[in-house]
Motif scaffolding. Structure first.
Motif, mmCIF file in Angstrom:
data_model
loop_
_atom_site.group_PDB
_atom_site.id
_atom_site.type_symbol
_atom_site.label_atom_id
_atom_site.label_comp_id
_atom_site.label_asym_id
_atom_site.label_seq_id
_atom_site.Cartn_x
_atom_site.Cartn_y
_atom_site.Cartn_z
ATOM 1 N N THR A 221 34.885 39.797 34.217
ATOM 2 C CA THR A 221 36.043 40.606 33.857
ATOM 3 C C THR A 221 35.993 41.893 34.669
ATOM 4 O O THR A 221 35.092 42.100 35.475
ATOM 5 C CB THR A 221 36.070 40.904 32.347
ATOM 6 O OG1 THR A 221 37.304 41.536 32.018
ATOM 7 C CG2 THR A 221 34.924 41.808 31.943
ATOM 8 N N THR A 222 36.981 42.747 34.485
ATOM 9 C CA THR A 222 37.056 44.013 35.221
ATOM 10 C C THR A 222 37.394 45.135 34.247
ATOM 11 O O THR A 222 37.922 44.886 33.154
ATOM 12 C CB THR A 222 38.153 43.961 36.300
ATOM 13 O OG1 THR A 222 39.440 43.807 35.658
ATOM 14 C CG2 THR A 222 37.918 42.800 37.264
ATOM 15 N N GLU A 224 39.797 47.148 34.511
ATOM 16 C CA GLU A 224 41.254 47.126 34.339
ATOM 17 C C GLU A 224 41.662 46.078 33.307
ATOM 18 O O GLU A 224 42.543 46.314 32.472
ATOM 19 C CB GLU A 224 41.942 46.839 35.672
ATOM 20 C CG GLU A 224 41.813 47.930 36.717
ATOM 21 C CD GLU A 224 40.447 47.973 37.379
ATOM 22 O OE1 GLU A 224 40.105 49.017 37.977
ATOM 23 O OE2 GLU A 224 39.711 46.959 37.293
ATOM 24 N N SER A 225 41.012 44.915 33.364
ATOM 25 C CA SER A 225 41.309 43.856 32.407
ATOM 26 C C SER A 225 40.959 44.288 30.988
ATOM 27 O O SER A 225 41.724 44.055 30.040
ATOM 28 C CB SER A 225 40.537 42.586 32.776
ATOM 29 O OG SER A 225 40.750 41.561 31.830
ATOM 30 N N ASN A 228 43.565 46.828 29.800
ATOM 31 C CA ASN A 228 44.819 46.161 29.435
ATOM 32 C C ASN A 228 44.668 45.413 28.115
ATOM 33 O O ASN A 228 45.565 45.438 27.261
ATOM 34 C CB ASN A 228 45.242 45.192 30.539
ATOM 35 C CG ASN A 228 45.650 45.892 31.813
ATOM 36 O OD1 ASN A 228 46.022 47.067 31.791
ATOM 37 N ND2 ASN A 228 45.581 45.195 32.933
ATOM 38 N N GLU A 317 47.957 36.125 32.243
ATOM 39 C CA GLU A 317 47.029 37.210 32.579
ATOM 40 C C GLU A 317 46.762 38.097 31.367
ATOM 41 O O GLU A 317 45.618 38.516 31.125
ATOM 42 C CB GLU A 317 47.607 38.049 33.722
ATOM 43 C CG GLU A 317 46.702 39.192 34.164
ATOM 44 C CD GLU A 317 47.293 40.011 35.294
ATOM 45 O OE1 GLU A 317 46.625 40.951 35.756
ATOM 46 O OE2 GLU A 317 48.437 39.715 35.717
ATOM 47 N N GLN A 318 47.799 38.386 30.589
ATOM 48 C CA GLN A 318 47.619 39.214 29.402
ATOM 49 C C GLN A 318 46.719 38.537 28.377
ATOM 50 O O GLN A 318 45.908 39.200 27.720
ATOM 51 C CB GLN A 318 48.980 39.532 28.778
ATOM 52 C CG GLN A 318 49.806 40.536 29.563
ATOM 53 C CD GLN A 318 51.188 40.739 28.969
ATOM 54 O OE1 GLN A 318 51.824 39.794 28.495
ATOM 55 N NE2 GLN A 318 51.668 41.971 28.984
ATOM 56 N N TRP A 320 44.232 36.411 28.990
ATOM 57 C CA TRP A 320 42.835 36.517 29.434
ATOM 58 C C TRP A 320 42.320 37.943 29.275
ATOM 59 O O TRP A 320 41.145 38.159 28.941
ATOM 60 C CB TRP A 320 42.694 36.050 30.878
ATOM 61 C CG TRP A 320 42.934 34.587 31.088
ATOM 62 C CD1 TRP A 320 43.792 34.014 31.974
ATOM 63 C CD2 TRP A 320 42.303 33.492 30.401
ATOM 64 N NE1 TRP A 320 43.750 32.642 31.882
ATOM 65 C CE2 TRP A 320 42.840 32.287 30.928
ATOM 66 C CE3 TRP A 320 41.344 33.411 29.393
ATOM 67 C CZ2 TRP A 320 42.445 31.033 30.478
ATOM 68 C CZ3 TRP A 320 40.950 32.145 28.936
ATOM 69 C CH2 TRP A 320 41.495 30.985 29.480
ATOM 70 N N ASP A 321 43.185 38.942 29.501
ATOM 71 C CA ASP A 321 42.774 40.336 29.301
ATOM 72 C C ASP A 321 42.433 40.582 27.833
ATOM 73 O O ASP A 321 41.439 41.253 27.514
ATOM 74 C CB ASP A 321 43.890 41.294 29.729
ATOM 75 C CG ASP A 321 44.079 41.352 31.235
ATOM 76 O OD1 ASP A 321 43.210 40.848 31.964
ATOM 77 O OD2 ASP A 321 45.115 41.896 31.683
#
Length: 335
Positions: A221-222, A224-225, A228, A317-318, A320-321
């Motif tokens: 992960t990151t 940023e993730s 979010n 994407e949301q 997974w975040d």
């Protein structure tokens, strides 16, 4: 005394008056034809109307008002800021859709116990004849949990849990020599407990194994993730699951009471147990769930519970975040 007016001057004045009338009347005409959407708590009817028609490429003008409390308005899978709807006030917005499809609009303010039921649809036509949920004209991709044939309703508790919160920083010291696949595909398809068992043949202590798991999760992960995911969680999950993930949100008790009351009226439901919001800080519940399994839970929602279906709201994407952030309740990540 009568003043004669020359024909060119008369035409000029008529044109000026006509222009003024059009300038004033056109916005009024457009305003009168703009749909007025009333927002009420779900118990009192929700959105009215709850189905709106639109065409691709053409601006959709909407007027929004609340008949009771403060509500919010947003359209799922679109890059738009939510709009607050105040009681007795009219808020105007304009939307433009690039693709045909069935879009879901929803309330973004926690307005009551059945807040999650406040949803409506915008049916957008034009362009491609293929109409799919989420506004995509492309065939929908198969979710990972489906391709892995996961039974997301089956028990998935972890039989082994760490004695303390695993540290990704400590796990990083072991990362280079871990005899496991550290790829994204492996991470998405395995639960933390499954990774823990894959390390059973190593010389690592139990604590080190869990630290290695924490490192694998953070490495996929990151920041940023996680940021979010944290924002999505606060807006959409905290009211039930709690600000700190402990399943103690402001609506948690009300959901349990409502579920118990409804089951008492259902024939043959006396042995059923109403699920309260999941405690994301409980390692036995979360460490046995893979990211793919949580994807299924979020996409489909919890059948028979207050957990709504988010597949028409969040982008892939949301989701997974959000999943990445949920795991942060279990692991100590390196800042």
């Amino acid at each position: 005394m009568v003043i004669a007016m020359k024909r060119p001057e008369l035409i000029s004045r008529i044109l000026i008056i006509t222009g003024i009338l059009l300038a004033v009347g056109a916005p009024l005409f457009l305003w009168a034809r703009t749909p007025l959407i009333h927002a009420r708590m779900a118990e009192d009817g929700g959105w009215n109307p709850d189905v709106i028609q639109a065409e691709t490429g053409k601006p959709l003008h909407l007027k929004l008002t609340s008949d009771d409390v403060v509500h919010g308005f947003a359209v799922g899978q679109m890059d738009m800021q939510s709009v607050d709807i105040l009681p007795g006030k009219v808020t105007e917005i304009t939307l433009t859709f690039d693709k045909p499809g069935i879009y879901t609009f929803f309330c973004t303010r926690w307005c009551g116990l059945n807040h999650w039921r406040m949803r409506g649809t915008i049916e957008v036509t034009g362009g491609s004849d293929i109409i799919t949920a989420g506004g995509s004209s492309e065939p929908a991709s198969v979710p990972l949990y489906v391709s892995l044939d996961l039974d997301i309703d089956a028990p998935h508790d972890s039989p082994v849990i760490p004695n303390e919160k695993p540290s990704a920083m400590n796990g990083q010291l072991l990362g280079a020599n871990l005899p496991i696949d550290q790829s994204l595909d492996y991470y998405l398809s395995h639960s933390p407990y499954q990774v823990f068992t894959d390390l059973s043949d190593t010389s690592l202590t139990e604590s080190q194994k869990w630290d290695a798991v924490a490192y694998l999760w953070q490495s996929n992960t990151t920041p940023e993730s996680l940021a979010n995911g944290k924002e999505l969680y606060a807006q959409n999950c905290a009211a039930c699951h709690g600000e700190n993930g402990a399943g103690d949100g402001v609506f948690a008790d009300d959901l349990a009471e409502a579920g118990e009351a409804s089951m008492q009226t259902m024939e043959g439901a006396t042995d059923m147990v109403m699920q309260t919001p999941v405690d994301f800080t409980d390692p036995s519940r979360i460490l046995g769930a893979s990211p793919a399994l949580l994807q299924g839970k979020i996409l489909r929602g919890g059948m028979g519970t207050g957990m709504p279906m988010w597949g028409v709201i969040f982008t892939e994407e949301q989701i997974w975040d959000l999943i990445a952030y949920i795991y942060s309740f279990q692991f100590e990540y390196q800042k």
